[in-house]
Structure formats: structure tokens, C-alpha cells
Design an enzyme around this catalytic site. Structure first.
Site, short mmCIF file in Angstrom:
data_model
loop_
_atom_site.label_atom_id
_atom_site.label_comp_id
_atom_site.label_asym_id
_atom_site.label_seq_id
_atom_site.Cartn_x
_atom_site.Cartn_y
_atom_site.Cartn_z
N SER A 74 34.40 71.14 -6.23
CA SER A 74 32.94 71.26 -6.26
C SER A 74 32.39 71.54 -7.65
CB SER A 74 32.53 72.34 -5.25
OG SER A 74 31.15 72.40 -5.13
N ASP A 129 26.04 68.82 -8.44
CA ASP A 129 27.32 69.44 -8.78
C ASP A 129 28.41 68.36 -8.69
OD1 ASP A 129 27.45 69.26 -5.99
OD2 ASP A 129 28.65 71.08 -5.80
N ASP A 186 30.72 67.42 -6.63
CA ASP A 186 30.97 66.63 -5.41
C ASP A 186 29.67 66.28 -4.68
OD1 ASP A 186 30.64 69.31 -4.62
OD2 ASP A 186 31.87 69.05 -2.83
N ASP A 191 27.13 67.76 -3.18
CA ASP A 191 26.47 68.33 -2.00
C ASP A 191 25.27 69.18 -2.40
OD1 ASP A 191 28.15 70.30 -3.01
OD2 ASP A 191 29.05 70.83 -1.08
#
Ligand code: MG
Length: 460
Positions: A105, A248, A250, A252
Site C-alpha cells: 500500500s 497511494d 495500490d 485504494d
């Protein structure tokens, strides 16, 4: 369910968002294969979707995880480079039995991690993580015999399917008519594979920053914090764009910059989505952690919503939404959970929802955000050894009993002048954090000062 002693002796592998660790120190190929074998045993010879973000260690970890899963008889459907919300949706759309996303992440490049996804697209609950941890600690893994080893397949169309799914929840025609100009900052992460294309399909002109995937994250750290977003703010202003959006690693989480170049924190953009949602769906439930701003509470009260506070953590928000059949959730760090799409954080969906609100209202992002109640924020922290944290919390709670503290996560106090303070022990560091909000900066500063001093008196 196991008894308390059993639970206590289990080495915890999962944190707030899956397993995280330093590559080739905590997260070695050997560990990845072993944990994947236990995850495979948990899913029992089923169909597992596997995806990863752009980190340098992803091929190594993905290969190791694939080997572990195949050895248990699970079939692996490899979706390649994707965002976390994309794989979460794909697990559900392709009727998989589960999924694994390899990502750390927003953590620095030397980290990687493993998120385990249930068949409904939400990360597995803590109770299932415990089942995997228990077997891992006991070392009781089961492998298939040679005739039962799983097979590996490739699925390469999930980003396209995901974009189409996002578009189902917005008015494409109205957005297209506006010809918005959007600046995206992907931090060299996987949002660059989806969001710029999605925006162009919505008739937007797109200026991309840091859109080449690079696991070293050379442009900026992958966490969309204000100190990392100056380039984006400058570009939005210099190009006269309608807004900027930063993701960010990844994708999400998403943080927005309005057309005036102001960084808008996540609970303000969430409050905007909340307002629009409650106007369209009066009386609905909205789920948010206690760390969210008062603005979220104000909007819920004004627009007849039922606000449900939770502990801090995105999977807690997702599972609460599922349990209560709530359609909207949000976090202050830029996570918006839009249930009609999927009850998980989703940066591309959030971006599309903001465009939809702007197009529908014919207002700029700054006009919309400036219409929300404004609060002044003050933050601080104070040292507290781990072994004193619970005692300090109990004594502080007793001390302020007359103020009717909310004790969902740490301690939160609400005052009649609309100010509030949240006091929470950090889960990982030997500190207590204090966050105060008030209509004036002075009141917020005073609150933090008062409660920091109370805390320090209790910490021996
Ligand atoms: Mg993330």
C-alpha cells in the site's frame, strides 16, 4: 472459536491491512510460499485470484505465493499488475473463492505485503486471519499429492471490467459535457494503469504526474500526505485544472487538490460524497471510524443520516458496512467505501463520484467543499510506554466520566461548542496521539494542551 490461552500463544502475522514486512528480511520467498500454503489450506483447493502492484519484489513474491497455493491444489488465476480495488471487484465478478493482493500500500519501497480477500471482495475478517495464524503456528500444513496440484491461468482483462463497473454508478453524459481537466499523481503506483484511462473515457483532459510504474517510488513517497503533494498542487494551479487527485501505491486511497491548489483532507471530500449520498438516499446509514472529522457528523445530522462510528481500520469499516447493510463508509485518510459499487476503499470510484457531484451541481470543487462546515484541527502526541497504555486509558476514562466519553477506540469527547478531542494509544509506537477539532484554532490548541497535560500526569 479458540480459548483465550490458545489465542495468546499464536504469533500474529496479520496487521490492520494484511501481512506486511521488509522484503527478504521478514517477507522472504520461503515465508511467502509457506503462508500461501496455509492460505491455500484455508480456501480448500479452490479458485484464487492473484494480483500485485508495482513493487520491485512483486515477481518474486507472486511466484512464491503461486507455488504455495498450487501445492495445496488451489488453481491460481493471475491478473497481473492491478490496483487493490480492481482485484477486489474481480474476485466477486469472476466468482472466485478468494484472492490475494501483493502490496504494501503506502509503505516505503523496501516493504511488501499480502492482503487476503474473501469471495465477496472484502479482506477476510480477523476471525479468519486467526484460523490461518493458528495453523501456521502449529505447522500443520496439507499439500496435495502429485495428481491434485493446482493449475495457473492468466486473466488480463480485469482493469477494463473494473472501469466499466465504476462507470455504472455515475452519469457519464453529464460529466462528458463538462470537459473537465484533471491532474493525476499516481506516485509511480498502479493507479496509473486505470485512472487516467477512465478519466479520458469520461471526456476529461488528463495531465499525469508520476504515471510510470516504478517500485522504487522515485517521485514521491507512496503515501498521499500533504508534504508529498506539493508538485501536484503546483501543477493544478499552473495548468488551471479542475482538480488534482493523488493516490497511494495500490490506489485504494485518494486525496484531492481543489482548483485553487488547496490540499483537501480525506474526511472533507468524504463529507461531500456523504452529503450527496444522503440527499439521494435520506435516512441511510453511514459508517466511519472515530478518527473522522466532526464535519462527517454534521452532514449526517443535517441530512438525516444514521452515523455509525467504528474503531480505526479500513477492514473494520468494510465489515461493519456488510453487517449493517450500510451503503457508504469513509475514512479521514482518503478512503471512501461506496457500497453500491463495493464496500471497500476505492480511489478510482471516489474520483468518479466527485466528478459526478461537480457535473450534477455545476459547481467547482472549491465551491462544493467551502459549503461544508469548517473546523480547525490541532494534533499532538506524547510518549507512553506500551505497558502503561491500558492503565492510562482506564484512568483517563474514569477521570472524564462526567463528560460521557465515547470509548469505541481510545477515548473521544464531544463538547457543546461543537469541539471534540480524540485521544488514542498508537498500536505500534510507544505514544499517545491527540487530535482536537474546534471552530477556532485557539480552542483546538487549548483542548490538546489540557488533555496532553492530563495524560502526562497519568503516565509515570
Ligand atoms: Mg492502500
Amino acid at each position: 472459536m479458540k480459548n483465550k490461552t490458545e489465542t495468546k500463544n499464536i504469533r500474529q502475522l496479520f496487521g490492520t491491512n494484511g501481512i506486511r514486512g521488509l522484503v527478504n528480511k521478514d517477507l522472504t520467498p520461503e515465508f511467502a510460499t509457506t503462508i500461501a500454503t496455509f492460505i491455500g489450506n484455508f480456501f480448500k483447493k479452490r479458485k484464487i485470484l492473484l494480483g500485485y502492484d508495482g513493487r520491485t519484489s512483486n515477481t518474486m513474491i507472486a511466484s512464491a505465493i503461486t507455488a504455495g497455493l498450487l501445492s495445496t491444489g488451489c488453481d491460481v488465476y493471475d491478473v497481473g499488475l492491478v490496483s487493490t480495488p480492481c482485484i477486489q471487484l474481480a474476485v466477486k465478478q469472476h466468482k472466485m473463492d478468494g484472492g490475494i493482493m501483493i502490496t504494501a500500500s503506502h509503505n516505503p519501497p523496501e516493504y511488501n505485503g499480502i492482503k487476503v480477500i474473501a469471495k465477496d471482495g472484502v479482506e477476510i475478517p480477523r476471525s479468519d486471519e486467526l484460523k490461518i495464524e493458528k495453523k501456521f503456528n502449529q505447522g500443520t500444513l496439507k499439500r496435495a499429492d502429485w495428481t491434485g496440484i493446482g493449475q495457473r491461468f492468466q486473466l488480463r482483462n480485469t482493469p477494463h471490467e473494473y472501469k466499466e463497473a465504476v462507470k455504472n454508478h455515475i452519469n457519464i453524459t453529464t460529466i462528458k459535457e463538462k470537459h473537465y481537466h484533471i491532474v493525476t499523481d499516481s506516485a509511480n503506483g498502479v493507479s496509473s494503469l486505470i485512472v487516467p484511462q477512465l478519466l479520458r473515457e469520461l471526456g476529461c483532459k488528463v495531465t499525469t504526474l508520476n504515471a510510470d510504474i516504478d517500485g522504487a517510488f522515485p517521485s514521491r513517497p507512496p503515501e498521499p500526505r500533504p508534504e508529498n503533494l506539493q508538485d501536484l498542487a503546483t501543477t493544478v494551479q499552473a495548468t488551471g485544472a479542475d482538480f488534482g487527485v493523488a493516490f497511494d501505491g495500490d490506489a485504494d486511497r485518494s486525496i484531492f487538490i481543489d482548483e485553487k491548489g488547496r490540499i483537501q483532507w480525506g474526511d472533507r471530500t468524504f463529507a461531500l460524497v456523504e452529503k450527496d449520498f444522503l440527499q439521494e438516499n435520506p435516512g441511510e446509514k453511514v459508517v466511519t471510524p472515530v478518527s473522522s472529522s466532526q464535519v462527517v457528523k454534521d452532514i449526517a445530522e443535517k441530512h438525516d443520516g444514521k452515523l455509525i462510528w467504528t474503531k480505526v481500520g479500513s477492514t473494520i469499516v468494510s465489515h461493519t458496512m456488510k453487517k449493517l447493510k450500510a451503503k457508504l463508509g469513509g475514512e479521514e485518510n482518503g478512503g471512501v467505501f461506496y457500497g453500491p459499487h463495493q464496500p471497500v476503499r476505492d480511489g478510482a470510484m471516489t474520483t468518479a463520484l466527485l466528478l459526478n457531484i461537480m457535473a450534477k451541481s455545476n459547481k467547482t470543487l472549491s465551491e462544493l467543499l467551502d459549503s461544508l462546515p469548517l473546523y480547525q484541527l490541532e494534533k499532538d502526541k506524547t510518549r507512553c510506554p506500551h505497558n502503561q497504555k491500558m492503565r492510562v486509558l482506564k484512568e483517563l476514562t474514569d477521570d472524564v466520566k462526567h463528560l460521557k466519553p465515547q470509548t469505541i477506540d481510545g477515548l473521544k469527547l464531544y463538547f457543546p461548542d461543537q469541539s471534540a478531542i480524540l485521544i488514542r494509544p498508537s498500536g505500534t509506537e510507544p505514544i499517545y496521539r491527540l487530535y482536537a477539532e474546534a471552530k477556532s484554532k485557539k480552542r483546538a490548541v487549548d483542548l490538546v494542551r489540557e488533555y496532553k497535560s492530563k495524560l502526562q500526569n497519568l503516565i509515570r
